[in-house]
Scaffold this active site. Structure first.
Site, PDB file in Angstrom:
ATOM      1  N   VAL A  85       0.863  -1.185   0.000  1.00 16.95           N
ATOM      2  CA  VAL A  85       0.000   0.000   0.000  1.00 16.95           C
ATOM      3  C   VAL A  85       0.899   1.233   0.000  1.00 16.95           C
ATOM      4  O   VAL A  85       1.672   1.452   0.939  1.00 16.95           O
ATOM      5  CB  VAL A  85      -0.920   0.016   1.237  1.00 16.95           C
ATOM      6  CG1 VAL A  85      -1.857   1.221   1.182  1.00 16.95           C
ATOM      7  CG2 VAL A  85      -1.700  -1.273   1.352  1.00 16.95           C
ATOM      8  N   LYS A  86       0.823   2.007  -1.078  1.00 18.63           N
ATOM      9  CA  LYS A  86       1.649   3.219  -1.153  1.00 18.63           C
ATOM     10  C   LYS A  86       0.926   4.354  -0.456  1.00 18.63           C
ATOM     11  O   LYS A  86      -0.193   4.725  -0.826  1.00 18.63           O
ATOM     12  CB  LYS A  86       1.906   3.608  -2.613  1.00 18.63           C
ATOM     13  CG  LYS A  86       3.029   2.807  -3.247  1.00 18.63           C
ATOM     14  CD  LYS A  86       3.250   3.229  -4.680  1.00 18.63           C
ATOM     15  CE  LYS A  86       4.047   4.498  -4.802  1.00 18.63           C
ATOM     16  NZ  LYS A  86       4.168   4.904  -6.231  1.00 18.63           N
ATOM     17  N   ILE A  87       1.592   4.895   0.562  1.00 20.83           N
ATOM     18  CA  ILE A  87       0.993   5.977   1.354  1.00 20.83           C
ATOM     19  C   ILE A  87       1.913   7.198   1.282  1.00 20.83           C
ATOM     20  O   ILE A  87       3.076   7.117   1.694  1.00 20.83           O
ATOM     21  CB  ILE A  87       0.820   5.532   2.831  1.00 20.83           C
ATOM     22  CG1 ILE A  87      -0.019   4.241   2.904  1.00 20.83           C
ATOM     23  CG2 ILE A  87       0.224   6.657   3.661  1.00 20.83           C
ATOM     24  CD1 ILE A  87      -0.180   3.690   4.316  1.00 20.83           C
TER      25      ILE A  87
END
Ligand code: E4P
Length: 231
Positions: A85-87
């Site tokens: 998950v790219k945050i």
């Protein structure tokens, strides 16, 4: 160093995974929007093409911790294991990173421009941090040096987080970050092609072919070996 593909273009992904040792795909909202297509459709198609064992980094668009966490669960539902998950780094993003890390998600903290952003993200539980090399170079802030110092910090403090350098515009930048021990680079298909391109390699291959043909004509190595064993 791991090579990862920075595109959501289906044809380019198919081509690159056939010819290059890429271990995953990264996207961001800009990359996805370039394809002008249905979001769920494209991420499930990418997952089908790259298979369950390659990493798939997909960015959230929510700005609050709650939205980011909800998006992470929905993305996991859509693409299954090996989701990262790219945050984007922010206070809400860090809160979500700590929470999702505790819940067993893989996280890539993105939009990293400083060494301290990377260190804080790593301490929050990010598996990867993604510093933007070319965007740093564009503001005379030496992207390779930022990557180098993040790698040094992670080694110094024996952190498990890895550096996934991103935002490249040429092969030289990729080469320089590989020299400083960067763990991974996400690159466009065009940059990947440029990493293996050299005219002297092409001349050498042409010369080998011409010299061989002068003596053996159109016979291949296989033709000649087969003929020999058939004698
Ligand atoms: C990848 O994860 C980054 O979002 C991407 O490499 C940014 O690249 P850009 O600076 O070319 O937009």
């Amino acid at each position: 160093m791991l090579y990862i593909l920075d595109t959501a273009n289906i044809e380019k992904i198919k081509n690159c995974i056939e010819y290059y040792p890429v271990v995953g795909v990264t996207t961001n909202p800009t990359i996805i929007s370039r394809e002008h297509t249905d979001f769920l459709g494209i991420i499930t198609e990418i997952r089908d093409i790259i298979g369950p064992d390659r990493m798939f980094h997909i960015q959230v668009t929510g700005n609050t911790c709650e939205q980011i966490v909800n998006e992470a669960y929905a993305l996991r539902e859509a693409v299954g294991k090996n989701l990262y998950v790219k945050i984007p780094i922010s206070k809400q993003g860090l809160k979500a990173t700590m929470l999702l890390h505790r819940e067993g998600f893989h996280i890539t903290e993105t939009a990293i421009f400083t060494q301290q952003q990377a260190l804080v993200a790593a301490k929050a539980g990010a598996d990867f941090v993604a510093p933007y090399v070319n965007r740093l170079d564009n503001i005379v802030s030496d992207g390779v040096n930022v990557v180098h110092e993040i790698v040094e910090l992670f080694n110094m403090y024996k952190l498990e987080s890895r550096v996934l350098a991103a935002s490249f515009k040429n092969a030289e930048q990729v080469h320089k970050i590989s020299l400083v021990g960067c763990h991974a680079a996400t690159v466009s298909p065009e940059i990947l092609d440029s990493l293996i391109y050299h005219p002297l390699s092409m001349y050498a291959i042409d010369d080998f072919e011409a010299d061989w043909k002068n003596v053996y004509g159109n016979n291949s190595v296989l033709d000649l070996l087969k003929n020999d064993t058939e004698k």
